[in-house]
Design a protein around this motif. Structure first.
Motif, PDB file in Angstrom:
ATOM      1  N   GLU A 254       0.836  -1.204   0.000  1.00  0.00           N
ATOM      2  CA  GLU A 254       0.000   0.000   0.000  1.00  0.00           C
ATOM      3  C   GLU A 254       0.877   1.263   0.000  1.00  0.00           C
ATOM      4  O   GLU A 254       0.602   2.228  -0.717  1.00  0.00           O
ATOM      5  N   PHE A 255       1.949   1.247   0.801  1.00  0.00           N
ATOM      6  CA  PHE A 255       2.848   2.402   0.871  1.00  0.00           C
ATOM      7  C   PHE A 255       3.559   2.598  -0.474  1.00  0.00           C
ATOM      8  O   PHE A 255       3.718   3.724  -0.943  1.00  0.00           O
ATOM      9  N   LEU A 261       8.270   5.356  -2.253  1.00  0.00           N
ATOM     10  CA  LEU A 261       9.669   5.616  -1.876  1.00  0.00           C
ATOM     11  C   LEU A 261      10.129   4.533  -0.909  1.00  0.00           C
ATOM     12  O   LEU A 261       9.320   4.019  -0.122  1.00  0.00           O
ATOM     13  N   PRO A 262      11.447   4.191  -0.909  1.00  0.00           N
ATOM     14  CA  PRO A 262      11.954   3.249   0.093  1.00  0.00           C
ATOM     15  C   PRO A 262      11.787   3.860   1.486  1.00  0.00           C
ATOM     16  O   PRO A 262      12.110   5.033   1.693  1.00  0.00           O
ATOM     17  N   ALA A 263      11.279   3.080   2.435  1.00  0.00           N
ATOM     18  CA  ALA A 263      11.009   3.626   3.776  1.00  0.00           C
ATOM     19  C   ALA A 263      11.135   2.529   4.810  1.00  0.00           C
ATOM     20  O   ALA A 263      11.078   1.339   4.489  1.00  0.00           O
ATOM     21  N   LEU A 300       1.094  12.116   5.939  1.00  0.00           N
ATOM     22  CA  LEU A 300       1.953  13.241   5.550  1.00  0.00           C
ATOM     23  C   LEU A 300       2.838  12.870   4.352  1.00  0.00           C
ATOM     24  O   LEU A 300       2.996  13.658   3.408  1.00  0.00           O
ATOM     25  N   LEU A 301       3.406  11.677   4.379  1.00  0.00           N
ATOM     26  CA  LEU A 301       4.269  11.264   3.261  1.00  0.00           C
ATOM     27  C   LEU A 301       3.465  11.060   1.981  1.00  0.00           C
ATOM     28  O   LEU A 301       3.955  11.330   0.879  1.00  0.00           O
ATOM     29  N   GLU A 302       2.208  10.624   2.118  1.00  0.00           N
ATOM     30  CA  GLU A 302       1.344  10.524   0.932  1.00  0.00           C
ATOM     31  C   GLU A 302       1.133  11.912   0.326  1.00  0.00           C
ATOM     32  O   GLU A 302       1.191  12.089  -0.894  1.00  0.00           O
ATOM     33  N   PHE A 308       4.748  16.490  -4.932  1.00  0.00           N
ATOM     34  CA  PHE A 308       6.002  16.645  -5.676  1.00  0.00           C
ATOM     35  C   PHE A 308       6.252  15.524  -6.688  1.00  0.00           C
ATOM     36  O   PHE A 308       7.330  15.456  -7.270  1.00  0.00           O
ATOM     37  N   ASP A 309       5.276  14.628  -6.842  1.00  0.00           N
ATOM     38  CA  ASP A 309       5.404  13.524  -7.790  1.00  0.00           C
ATOM     39  C   ASP A 309       6.680  12.716  -7.509  1.00  0.00           C
ATOM     40  O   ASP A 309       7.491  12.465  -8.402  1.00  0.00           O
ATOM     41  N   TRP A 310       6.831  12.309  -6.241  1.00  0.00           N
ATOM     42  CA  TRP A 310       8.052  11.641  -5.814  1.00  0.00           C
ATOM     43  C   TRP A 310       8.055  10.123  -6.030  1.00  0.00           C
ATOM     44  O   TRP A 310       9.087   9.489  -5.841  1.00  0.00           O
TER      45      TRP A 310
END
Ligand code: GLN
Length: 313
Positions: A254-255, A261-263, A300-302, A308-310
């Motif tokens: 899901e993330f 992004l790697p997390a 927040l990260l979503e 920023f289209d990260w």
């Protein structure tokens, strides 16, 4: 390099933090490690650091928290440095489980009974046993020195209250470790190995420390501020791959879909993530969702990834 993004962060990060606190699904602080229950349930903070060490921060950024599972990414790289890939991957596999981080369900499934990956508890305990040093004290010293170097902060230390709290209540981790011992995965005494594991989980950091550590991963093992290689590129590549596939436990799919992004998250509510080649990011929001990830932190990260289209995908 990306002045528009930096300026947007400076303008909006504070309001995005407030928005995530208000809009994220309700979560709860972890209580199975009693000391973690003291964290403030509705706090949220973030630090974004660029390759020059400049930061944009928002929220209660001076609060300290323990790394918990975030430490597993770094102990994996340390075990790789100390023993190489062949030994490490004789003790842990490379696949996500789809189960909770402390599950015992699949410990017998990979030949010869090794944990599925190094980021679930069973796998990380096997990895702790591979940190170089003849005694648990030396292994703990070696791990702490490594974390201090990556964070460029010689005063990082183990929070002894959290260490003791976890050690006193870790019935499940003890049973996982005995199971691994019986499977022949662990060399050495279970209690010694767990002492190393609880110690690196209890290293205390700020959001800024977390962003600083992330920055080294964002630059593939080179600290761009000191212009110094700290970790071989291949080992960072391995760590980042696990961060994508298993870093957010059984919410990693899901993330990957929503942030991309790697997390790596921890039950203290911390999340370390990177924008490769650009930023190291540290987030902490102690209220967790059912899967054990910071609910406001993920929200927040979503937001940031969308703005920023990260996403790498
Ligand atoms: N120290 C914690 C434990 O073993 C780490 C787990 C986590 O952060 N998910 O339970």
């Amino acid at each position: 390099q990306h002045p528009d993004i930096w300026q947007q962060l400076q303008t909006h990060l504070g309001e995005w933090v407030i928005q995530s606190k208000a809009q994220a699904p309700k979560g709860h602080v972890a209580t199975y490690i009693p000391e973690l229950a003291n964290a403030s349930e509705d706090s949220l903070s973030i630090c974004v650091m660029d390759g020059s060490g400049a930061t944009v921060t928002a929220g209660e950024t001076d609060c300290l928290f323990t790394l918990q599972s975030i430490s597993k990414v770094f102990t994996l790289m340390l075990a790789l440095i100390d023993h190489g890939e062949a030994v490490v991957f004789s003790k842990v596999g490379m696949e996500p489980t789809g189960d909770d981080f402390n599950s015992m369900l699949k410990l017998e499934l990979v030949e010869p009974g090794i944990p599925f990956n190094p980021l679930i508890n069973a796998g990380a305990i096997a990895i702790s046993s591979l940190i170089g040093g003849d005694t648990p004290e030396k292994q703990i010293e070696r791990a702490l020195a490594f974390f201090r170097d990556i964070a460029d902060n010689p005063s990082l230390a183990i929070n002894q209250a959290v260490f003791k709290s976890e050690s006193d209540t870790a019935h499940r981790n003890r049973s996982l470790a005995y199971f691994l011992k019986d499977n022949g995965v662990l060399d050495g005494e279970v209690d010694d190995i767990l002492r190393v594991y609880f110690s690196h989980c209890s290293i205390e950091v700020s959001c800024k420390d977390l962003a600083r550590m992330a920055l080294v991963l964002a630059y593939d093992g080179v600290d761009p501020i000191r212009n110094k290689r700290l970790i071989p590129r291949r080992y960072v590549q391995i760590a980042k791959t696990f961060m994508i596939t298993c870093g957010m436990y059984n919410a990693s799919g899901e993330f990957a879909m929503n942030v991309g992004l790697p997390a790596k998250s921890g039950v203290s509510g911390g999340i370390l993530t990177i924008v490769p080649g650009r930023y190291g990011i540290g987030v902490v929001g102690p209220a967790l969702n059912r899967k054990g990830n910071s609910t406001a932190g993920v929200h927040l990260l979503e937001t940031l990834s969308r703005e920023f289209d990260w996403s790498l995908f």
